[in-house]
Scaffold this active site. Sequence first.
Site, PDB file in Angstrom:
ATOM      1  N   HIS A  61      12.771  35.851   9.571  1.00 43.96           N
ATOM      2  CA  HIS A  61      12.424  34.902  10.625  1.00 43.96           C
ATOM      3  C   HIS A  61      10.960  35.000  11.039  1.00 43.96           C
ATOM      4  CE1 HIS A  61      16.914  35.404  11.922  1.00 43.96           C
ATOM      5  NE2 HIS A  61      16.794  34.648  10.839  1.00 43.96           N
ATOM      6  N   LYS A  71       5.185  41.873  16.297  1.00 43.48           N
ATOM      7  CA  LYS A  71       6.326  42.693  16.735  1.00 43.48           C
ATOM      8  C   LYS A  71       6.057  44.166  16.499  1.00 43.48           C
ATOM      9  CE  LYS A  71       9.344  38.868  15.519  1.00 43.48           C
ATOM     10  NZ  LYS A  71      10.096  38.233  14.426  1.00 43.48           N
TER      11      LYS A  71
END
Length: 189
Positions: A61, A71
């Site tokens: 994703h 992230k």
Amino acid sequence: MEIEKTDLPGLLIVHPRIFRDERGYFYESYNEQKYKEAGIETVFVQDNESRSVRGVVRGLHYQLKPHAQAKLVRVLEGTVFDVAVDIRKDSPTFGKWFGAELSAENKKQLYIPEGFAHGFSVLSETAVLAYKCNELYHPESERGIALDDPELQIDWKISHEEFIISDKDKKSPRFHDAEMNFIFAENQI
Ligand SMILES: Cc1cn([C@H]2C[C@H](O)[C@@H](COP(=O)(O)OP(=O)(O)O[C@H]3O[C@H](C)C(=O)[C@H](O)[C@H]3O)O2)c(=O)[nH]c1=O
């Protein structure tokens, strides 16, 4: 805390400093100043947590710009094989992937800059993943890439027969057909 570079520019492995004693252990799982000094300038705005059983593969994703997410991924329980795919069109490693085994035991973290697709496979009975994001969830901008894409040839460390993936992820396009709008930024080297 030690930072380990990978073959993909900007993708880093963080080895936190663990303090162990007869009670157990303590470590700083994130420290804005220390991470900035180590080159992780990102300011995070959202924390996520997911629990999965053995054989689950979540991903690949990413969110389109301007909602692309960097992230910082770690594992609270169990073991996962965490994978990032470089989808920065002008990157020298465009289309290349990197994977690392992250576990509650090794406490390693993967720092994934914007311009990567992210996914992981679960190698233990269960696994709990916790990760920080620098942009909020924006479902309209979320895109996927097929986990078994023949061009990427990702080794998820589990057999495809074991895969437990969401209906959504089953419908993800192949890498070749995925929608991307990432321009490689020189400062990401
Ligand atoms: C990502 C996200 C999801 N959701 C809701 C939307 C769905 O109703 C439910 C499950 O979402 P999804 O099936 O997309 O969860 P994952 O498959 O774990 O998705 C994640 O998997 C890979 C590994 C990632 O890196 C992304 O952070 C994220 O896409 O949580 C939210 O409310 N906020 C969020 O930030």
